[in-house]
Design a protein around this motif. Structure first.
Motif, PDB file in Angstrom:
ATOM      1  N   GLY A 171       0.814  -1.215   0.000  1.00 56.33           N
ATOM      2  CA  GLY A 171       0.000   0.000   0.000  1.00 56.33           C
ATOM      3  C   GLY A 171       0.844   1.259   0.000  1.00 56.33           C
ATOM      4  O   GLY A 171       0.558   2.215  -0.726  1.00 56.33           O
ATOM      5  N   GLN A 172       1.899   1.267   0.807  1.00 54.32           N
ATOM      6  CA  GLN A 172       2.784   2.436   0.856  1.00 54.32           C
ATOM      7  C   GLN A 172       3.463   2.670  -0.492  1.00 54.32           C
ATOM      8  O   GLN A 172       3.553   3.811  -0.961  1.00 54.32           O
TER       9      GLN A 172
ATOM     10  N   THR B 285       3.964   5.589  -5.613  1.00 52.86           N
ATOM     11  CA  THR B 285       4.055   5.515  -7.070  1.00 52.86           C
ATOM     12  C   THR B 285       2.897   6.260  -7.726  1.00 52.86           C
ATOM     13  O   THR B 285       3.094   6.984  -8.710  1.00 52.86           O
ATOM     14  N   ASN B 286       1.687   6.117  -7.189  1.00 50.41           N
ATOM     15  CA  ASN B 286       0.544   6.854  -7.740  1.00 50.41           C
ATOM     16  C   ASN B 286       0.778   8.357  -7.695  1.00 50.41           C
ATOM     17  O   ASN B 286       0.389   9.074  -8.622  1.00 50.41           O
ATOM     18  N   ALA B 287       1.416   8.837  -6.637  1.00 49.76           N
ATOM     19  CA  ALA B 287       1.702  10.273  -6.529  1.00 49.76           C
ATOM     20  C   ALA B 287       2.603  10.720  -7.681  1.00 49.76           C
ATOM     21  O   ALA B 287       2.401  11.791  -8.257  1.00 49.76           O
ATOM     22  N   ALA B 288       3.586   9.902  -8.017  1.00 53.31           N
ATOM     23  CA  ALA B 288       4.488  10.252  -9.117  1.00 53.31           C
ATOM     24  C   ALA B 288       3.793  10.141 -10.473  1.00 53.31           C
ATOM     25  O   ALA B 288       4.046  10.933 -11.379  1.00 53.31           O
TER      26      ALA B 288
ATOM     27  N   LEU C 116      -1.870   9.014 -14.831  1.00 50.10           N
ATOM     28  CA  LEU C 116      -1.882   7.565 -14.674  1.00 50.10           C
ATOM     29  C   LEU C 116      -1.959   7.162 -13.209  1.00 50.10           C
ATOM     30  O   LEU C 116      -1.644   7.953 -12.323  1.00 50.10           O
ATOM     31  N   ARG C 117      -2.352   5.904 -13.023  1.00 51.61           N
ATOM     32  CA  ARG C 117      -2.282   5.234 -11.726  1.00 51.61           C
ATOM     33  C   ARG C 117      -1.500   3.944 -11.948  1.00 51.61           C
ATOM     34  O   ARG C 117      -1.225   3.575 -13.090  1.00 51.61           O
ATOM     35  N   VAL C 118      -1.145   3.269 -10.882  1.00 51.03           N
ATOM     36  CA  VAL C 118      -0.270   2.105 -10.981  1.00 51.03           C
ATOM     37  C   VAL C 118      -0.784   1.055 -11.960  1.00 51.03           C
ATOM     38  O   VAL C 118      -0.023   0.547 -12.789  1.00 51.03           O
TER      39      VAL C 118
ATOM     40  N   GLY D  37       9.795   9.265 -12.888  1.00 49.36           N
ATOM     41  CA  GLY D  37       9.204   9.711 -11.624  1.00 49.36           C
ATOM     42  C   GLY D  37       8.840   8.556 -10.708  1.00 49.36           C
ATOM     43  O   GLY D  37       9.068   8.602  -9.498  1.00 49.36           O
ATOM     44  N   ALA D  38       8.279   7.503 -11.293  1.00 42.06           N
ATOM     45  CA  ALA D  38       7.876   6.343 -10.493  1.00 42.06           C
ATOM     46  C   ALA D  38       9.094   5.677  -9.864  1.00 42.06           C
ATOM     47  O   ALA D  38       9.065   5.297  -8.684  1.00 42.06           O
ATOM     48  N   GLU D  39      10.154   5.535 -10.629  1.00 45.36           N
ATOM     49  CA  GLU D  39      11.370   4.908 -10.102  1.00 45.36           C
ATOM     50  C   GLU D  39      11.989   5.751  -8.997  1.00 45.36           C
ATOM     51  O   GLU D  39      12.490   5.210  -8.004  1.00 45.36           O
ATOM     52  N   ALA D  40      11.942   7.071  -9.135  1.00 43.01           N
ATOM     53  CA  ALA D  40      12.478   7.948  -8.090  1.00 43.01           C
ATOM     54  C   ALA D  40      11.672   7.818  -6.800  1.00 43.01           C
ATOM     55  O   ALA D  40      12.239   7.753  -5.699  1.00 43.01           O
ATOM     56  N   ARG D  41      10.339   7.775  -6.917  1.00 42.12           N
ATOM     57  CA  ARG D  41       9.493   7.611  -5.725  1.00 42.12           C
ATOM     58  C   ARG D  41       9.713   6.257  -5.073  1.00 42.12           C
ATOM     59  O   ARG D  41       9.762   6.142  -3.854  1.00 42.12           O
ATOM     60  N   LEU D  42       9.865   5.231  -5.888  1.00 40.09           N
ATOM     61  CA  LEU D  42      10.105   3.896  -5.364  1.00 40.09           C
ATOM     62  C   LEU D  42      11.451   3.835  -4.646  1.00 40.09           C
ATOM     63  O   LEU D  42      11.554   3.286  -3.547  1.00 40.09           O
ATOM     64  N   ALA D  43      12.470   4.428  -5.246  1.00 41.98           N
ATOM     65  CA  ALA D  43      13.794   4.459  -4.613  1.00 41.98           C
ATOM     66  C   ALA D  43      13.729   5.174  -3.270  1.00 41.98           C
ATOM     67  O   ALA D  43      14.328   4.726  -2.284  1.00 41.98           O
TER      68      ALA D  43
END
Length: 140
Positions: free
Chosen positions: A16-17, A22-25, A31-33, A108-114
């Motif tokens: 969930g976290q 990722t959704n925020a990015a 888009l969403r996940v 962006g998604a990869e940066a948020r995940l990192a």
């Protein structure tokens, strides 16, 4: 808190976290996940993917995939094309715009995940990836 010993609870919370981060990015790209997942799979495919194959790869109900593809078609990010092998089957293929959006969104998604995984060192992240891969790709 006795429930913190429950692996299912911890995996659910962690998932969930990561999805929220990722959704925020992805939001800045509309888009969403789940939509991003569909777009990523079709962008990696040389010839496109059927909705049935997308459902299997993403472990989603086929009706969910239809709705996700409909969203992506409306956004101009994918198209449905007839399969050369079976005219009854439609393949989902990315548009040029879809490929561009996917590439921009991935950054962006990869940066948020990192950032979300920052509490783990490189070895821990590698171990987590290995363990999750075993769980996800071993039939139950």
């Amino acid at each position: 808190m006795p429930f913190v010993d429950n692996i299912g609870f911890l995996m659910s919370r962690a998932s969930g976290q990561l999805v929220r981060a990722t959704n925020a990015a992805l939001a800045e790209h509309g888009l969403r996940v789940r939509q991003y997942s569909v777009l990523s799979v079709v962008c990696e495919s040389a010839t496109g993917e059927s909705q049935r194959d997308l459902a299997e790869v993403l472990a989603l109900d086929p009706s969910q995939v239809v709705a996700l593809v409909d969203d992506l078609v409306r956004a101009g990010l994918v198209e449905r094309r007839p399969s050369p092998a079976d005219r009854r089957t439609k393949l989902v293929v990315p548009t040029a715009s879809g490929r561009t959006v996917r590439q921009q969104a991935a950054t962006g998604a990869e940066a948020r995940l990192a950032a979300a995984l920052e509490p783990l060192d490189a070895d821990e992240r590698a171990l987590l990836r290995t363990m999750l891969t075993k769980l996800v790709f071993v039939p139950v």
